[in-house]
Design an enzyme around this catalytic site. Structure first.
Site, PDB file in Angstrom:
ATOM      1  N   ASP A  99      -5.332  15.724  18.518  1.00 53.92           N
ATOM      2  CA  ASP A  99      -4.036  15.734  19.194  1.00 53.92           C
ATOM      3  C   ASP A  99      -3.713  17.190  19.530  1.00 53.92           C
ATOM      4  O   ASP A  99      -4.464  18.085  19.168  1.00 53.92           O
ATOM      5  CB  ASP A  99      -2.973  15.119  18.277  1.00 53.92           C
ATOM      6  CG  ASP A  99      -1.869  14.438  19.086  1.00 53.92           C
ATOM      7  OD1 ASP A  99      -1.397  15.042  20.060  1.00 53.92           O
ATOM      8  OD2 ASP A  99      -1.497  13.314  18.741  1.00 53.92           O
TER       9      ASP A  99
ATOM     10  N   ALA B  95      -1.194   7.282  18.349  1.00 53.03           N
ATOM     11  CA  ALA B  95      -2.139   7.446  17.244  1.00 53.03           C
ATOM     12  C   ALA B  95      -3.453   8.079  17.688  1.00 53.03           C
ATOM     13  O   ALA B  95      -4.186   8.625  16.884  1.00 53.03           O
ATOM     14  CB  ALA B  95      -2.420   6.080  16.617  1.00 53.03           C
ATOM     15  N   LYS B  96      -3.736   8.007  18.989  1.00 57.80           N
ATOM     16  CA  LYS B  96      -4.955   8.589  19.558  1.00 57.80           C
ATOM     17  C   LYS B  96      -6.189   8.221  18.748  1.00 57.80           C
ATOM     18  O   LYS B  96      -7.021   9.055  18.449  1.00 57.80           O
ATOM     19  CB  LYS B  96      -4.801  10.103  19.710  1.00 57.80           C
ATOM     20  CG  LYS B  96      -3.590  10.477  20.583  1.00 57.80           C
ATOM     21  CD  LYS B  96      -3.547  11.945  20.934  1.00 57.80           C
ATOM     22  CE  LYS B  96      -2.386  12.281  21.838  1.00 57.80           C
ATOM     23  NZ  LYS B  96      -1.068  12.185  21.177  1.00 57.80           N
ATOM     24  N   ARG B  97      -6.309   6.946  18.418  1.00 58.49           N
ATOM     25  CA  ARG B  97      -7.452   6.472  17.657  1.00 58.49           C
ATOM     26  C   ARG B  97      -8.654   6.228  18.563  1.00 58.49           C
ATOM     27  O   ARG B  97      -8.555   6.348  19.789  1.00 58.49           O
ATOM     28  CB  ARG B  97      -7.085   5.182  16.920  1.00 58.49           C
ATOM     29  CG  ARG B  97      -5.985   5.353  15.881  1.00 58.49           C
ATOM     30  CD  ARG B  97      -6.403   6.318  14.788  1.00 58.49           C
ATOM     31  NE  ARG B  97      -5.541   6.212  13.614  1.00 58.49           N
ATOM     32  CZ  ARG B  97      -4.479   6.957  13.377  1.00 58.49           C
ATOM     33  NH1 ARG B  97      -4.115   7.884  14.224  1.00 58.49           N
ATOM     34  NH2 ARG B  97      -3.780   6.795  12.260  1.00 58.49           N
TER      35      ARG B  97
END
Lengths: 273, 273
Positions: A99, B95-97
């Protein structure tokens, strides 16, 4: 943990095995479900039975998150148990985070400081300022996804950028990041032959290699193409070890499978001498 | 939530504002720290004061993870509060999973089913089989990182692959995924002029646009280049709204800042007619 410490443990244990703690309540022996914290009970039994055969454990955080607060507590107990009883073992939070700067620092604190992991896996897509916050932590390691072992790796990772595959561009670019010495890389074993090219770009770095065993990669090939003077490899096996049996002997069966891999590794280490 | 429902809410509220709940105990008004759950107390006050001005809330999970179990509980309470009191609001787990199939399904269950989010942000680096498990959930949305608003975006996202920038390749390729209708995309507002090209590739998709305000993006430009017949935009502001004041009036100050953005959006919506 310093890289030197990790290397000395590999020599001492004659193993560069990493065991993936991808703990799934649907796959663990049913009798454990009676335990108050079945996830931790399973992990503890696996760790107690295998810690002398491996140099690293890698819980994939997705498995814990899937169980909500209960899962996070089990993850916390697992890493605390490891740090207390086996501080010589390298721990990897397989979290694949990434991120912008401000937020990456949050993640770094969560995994390095709150949980006390030695390392974390990170996705490179957002670039420099998403990775460097992790690299700022001394004696902590950032394991960047380079070439993963799944089919989808061909969607973008192997596409050519400036004449080289994107994953090579990731390797090259990451070397320019501040504190790049704290980098390691994920390289899937199902593509062992790529390791020769990768070693030209990052000759000294440790590579975390998933995909040996269940996903079809060969340990011999991985060592042939990927080993360097410091060994430079952590080879991960998850399902092939931890789900060796669904019976009450699951931990000892896991240890047998871990030992089989450790012996192959010992052979590879011998042939290096 | 269906996309149609989201569009109708945008028209009803004359707003396509998303408020980022990046709740940081060091930045919230100090008097809240006396509360048993200061994170939730802050979020609840912000939601109570702003819900009529926005159509979406986006907690960035890193901020919650950084506080361990306490943070996850606060996140759980926040999404439960939203789903109970404002079910018409679109919720985004930032969450940028992204992980291999088996593991992605775990993440999808955690965020879509356990927490009950309407959508989640996902990093595309691992490709098809890391994204499709999320797309399989009906009326849930997968917001793929395309072009982010940070400096590191230039490391890889804007690098040319087959003659087009990687982020365009990500857009193109993602359209071939199963259930691609459930895709939305993150496109940073600091690069508004790129939106014209992006709209050629994904004319119908919703774009989540961070970076307006604090990061310097212009709402007018974003609308000019990014709006489509269904509006197709969710414009996010985090710090500029939630940290409008550190005093006891923080929530009403946040509402004032949110209202200022909502009014600009109303103007943009009018000019569409």
């Amino acid at each position: 943990m310093t890289t030197e410490h990790l290397i000395s443990e590999i020599h001492k244990k004659q193993s560069f095995l990493c065991i993936g703690l991808d703990t799934d309540l649907e796959k663990i022996p049913p009798h454990l479900l009676e335990e108050e914290d079945a996830i931790f009970a399973f992990n503890k039994a696996i760790i107690d039975a295998t810690h002398h055969l491996c140099v690293a454990y890698k819980p994939n955080t997705a498995f814990y998150e899937a169980y909500g607060i209960k899962g996070w507590k089990a993850l916390g107990k697992t890493i605390a148990y490891l740090n207390e009883n086996h501080p010589e073992i390298f721990t990897i939070a397989d979290a694949k985070r990434g991120d912008i700067g401000n937020t990456s620092t949050r993640y770094a604190k969560a995994f390095f400081e709150e949980f006390g992991f030695d390392s974390i896996t990170i996705a490179p897509y957002m670039g420099k300022d998403s990775v460097e916050p992790f690299l700022a932590f001394e004696n902590k390691h950032t394991i960047l996804l380079a070439l993963t072992s799944n089919e989808g790796a061909f969607d973008f990772q192997t596409q050519k950028v400036d004449g080289v595959p994107l994953y090579e561009k990731v390797l090259q670019t990451s070397l320019t990041y501040k504190n790049a010495d704290n980098l390691m890389y994920v390289v899937g074993a199902t593509k062992a032959s790529y390791l020769a090219e990768i070693r030209k770009i990052v000759p000294k770095s440790f590579l975390l290699v998933p995909g040996v065993g269940a996903q079809g990669g060969s340990l011999k090939e991985v060592c042939h193409f990927g080993m360097n003077q410091d060994i430079g490899l952590l080879v991960n096996s998850s399902r092939g070890i931890i789900y060796a049996s669904k019976n009450r002997d699951f931990a000892s069966q896991a240890a047998l499978n871990a030992e089989a891999l450790q012996r192959q590794m010992q052979e590879e280490l011998k042939s290096m001498d």
